[in-house]
Design a protein around this motif. Sequence first.
Motif, PDB file in Angstrom:
ATOM      1  N   LEU A  66      40.118  39.650  40.746  1.00 23.07           N
ATOM      2  CA  LEU A  66      39.820  39.049  42.056  1.00 23.07           C
ATOM      3  C   LEU A  66      39.519  37.563  41.957  1.00 23.07           C
ATOM      4  O   LEU A  66      39.548  36.849  42.949  1.00 23.07           O
ATOM      5  N   TYR A  67      39.190  37.088  40.764  1.00 21.74           N
ATOM      6  CA  TYR A  67      38.816  35.682  40.585  1.00 21.74           C
ATOM      7  C   TYR A  67      39.941  34.849  39.981  1.00 21.74           C
ATOM      8  O   TYR A  67      39.755  33.675  39.694  1.00 21.74           O
ATOM      9  N   CYS A 106      37.185  32.788  35.091  1.00 15.18           N
ATOM     10  CA  CYS A 106      37.066  33.862  36.095  1.00 15.18           C
ATOM     11  C   CYS A 106      35.812  34.695  35.831  1.00 15.18           C
ATOM     12  O   CYS A 106      35.041  34.995  36.748  1.00 15.18           O
ATOM     13  N   PHE A 117      32.571  35.317  38.205  1.00 14.57           N
ATOM     14  CA  PHE A 117      32.213  36.686  38.569  1.00 14.57           C
ATOM     15  C   PHE A 117      30.737  36.938  38.235  1.00 14.57           C
ATOM     16  O   PHE A 117      29.956  37.395  39.084  1.00 14.57           O
ATOM     17  N   ASP A 135      28.267  35.436  40.544  1.00 12.40           N
ATOM     18  CA  ASP A 135      28.153  36.135  41.823  1.00 12.40           C
ATOM     19  C   ASP A 135      27.310  37.405  41.706  1.00 12.40           C
ATOM     20  O   ASP A 135      26.888  37.974  42.702  1.00 12.40           O
ATOM     21  N   LEU A 148      30.365  46.058  45.978  1.00 10.14           N
ATOM     22  CA  LEU A 148      30.172  44.684  46.428  1.00 10.14           C
ATOM     23  C   LEU A 148      28.942  44.546  47.331  1.00 10.14           C
ATOM     24  O   LEU A 148      28.237  43.542  47.269  1.00 10.14           O
ATOM     25  N   LYS A 189      30.776  38.455  48.282  1.00  6.88           N
ATOM     26  CA  LYS A 189      32.109  37.936  48.566  1.00  6.88           C
ATOM     27  C   LYS A 189      32.873  37.766  47.270  1.00  6.88           C
ATOM     28  O   LYS A 189      32.282  37.463  46.235  1.00  6.88           O
ATOM     29  N   VAL A 190      34.184  37.919  47.353  1.00 10.50           N
ATOM     30  CA  VAL A 190      35.060  37.545  46.241  1.00 10.50           C
ATOM     31  C   VAL A 190      36.089  36.554  46.792  1.00 10.50           C
ATOM     32  O   VAL A 190      36.381  36.564  47.987  1.00 10.50           O
ATOM     33  N   SER A 213      39.351  36.126  46.581  1.00  3.32           N
ATOM     34  CA  SER A 213      40.788  36.405  46.476  1.00  3.32           C
ATOM     35  C   SER A 213      41.645  35.934  47.658  1.00  3.32           C
ATOM     36  O   SER A 213      42.816  35.645  47.489  1.00  3.32           O
TER      37      SER A 213
END
Lengths: 181, 323
Positions: free
Chosen positions: A74-75, A117, A121, A124, B39, B46-47, B49
């Motif tokens: 996703l990153y 990435c 991640f 977050d 998530l 949030k991601v 993408s």
Amino acid sequence: MNPQGGPRVLMDSSQIGRTIRRMAHEILEHNQGTKNLCLVGILQGGALLSQRIGAVIESIEGVAPPMGTLDITLYRDDLAIRAAPPFLRESDIPFSIDDSRIVLVDDVLYTGRTVRCALDFLMDLGRPSSVQLAVLIDRGHRELPIRADIVGKSIPTSRQEKVRVLLEDNNESVTLVRMSS
Amino acid sequence: MNLSLPVHTLEKKHLLSISDLSVPEIEGIFKTADSFLDLSSRSVRKVPSLRGKIIVNLFYEPSTRTRTSFEIAGKRLSADVINITTTQSSVVKGESLLDTVRTIEALGADGIVIRHSASGVPQWIAKQVGCHVINAGDGLREHPTQALLDLFTIQKRKKKLSGLTVAIVGDVLHSRVARSNIIAMQMMGMNVRVVGPPTLIPKEARKWGLEVFHTLREGLDQADVIMLLRLQLERQASGYIPSIEEYSRLFGLSPEKLSWAAPDAIVLHPGPVNRGIEIQGEEMFADRSAVLDQVHHGVAIRMAILYLLMAGGRPEEDNRAPA
């Protein structure tokens, strides 16, 4: 050795085993033990390697560090230039990373983009007190200012080559494969 | 395509019907949705993408949960989400559907999530525009993301799909939720029953390979999953049912009637629930109800769909209308 460019074996099973043991010792030395230490393997290649390192750490210290895995898809910065994004594998970090000392584990360090990435991640997910990077193979060709703290083996490669790491039971090797251009 | 190759991506531009998907693709969507489930417990929810992409929710029918679910899904993927509801848009000034979608595309939308009361509208729009189109419910036809989230919820609760018996109860005739679910459930190897008064069961039901029951007691016998459908209250005025009270007495689920099903049967409802009509006394079987799971899983499924359709390269850049 195969000068014609066929697969070349860089490490065999016993060399990989010795290298992983040395990496585990270095991780413990850097962090002065296992306090707040966690291992996070980057999928696909880092997951098995982090388990192997974790097992060695447990055999030395008597405690296994918490272990997790990250799917960094996703990153990625190249999603928008690829045809279709892949199905995701489940990232599994079954512990709070706040104030932990994280060792990111991957099999091969190349451009550094995957590590970027993984760092985004992790940030977050929480606020670790530190993040270190451990890789089995550093093959050069960095495109970002990223370096590994613990390196199994540095191998000069060309961009036309591929480093293949196998860590399955009874099938362990690191080979250099020349891609047909 | 070589069928022996494992499927790693969803090579689709649109999601219009559940029948566009194969079993391995549905399994891949579930795997992807799984990794979005965590998530909501993260510090940053949030991601990145879909950063910089624009998703337009174009809803020609009232909807709270589907629209909100798509909006949250898009925002968690870092897309910019714009909601257009027809009561506030140029549609009330008489703009045609085609003009509306062309305008939305020219404004730079990368994806349109559409709900419309006419069957087939998403398919038609997909032919008119270059951006991604996702069906959020069209007429009496389909509601594919609802079917995906329902199956995902059942799989999470039951740890499997194949071999389960599911009873879909209520207004099957007018339900796009039922239609999409029936297609998907049969694809995944489930035994599907439809239960309701004869007026609300499609005539072709047996031809589709469904078991048909007109009494709840027979229909629920040994069922592993009970899927209740929303009863549109205007069905009484149209003569499909004699009265809401009678429907509720015969086909509404209560703790007592739940005991007719398998002992570990779970209860689903696509919402919004008419309390006291489709369900009475739900608080008595809260542990068996998966209704809130469905809402939670809906966001993850819609994230998976938006990510798999839209995170890749921009589709057909050349075909886009000039801005």
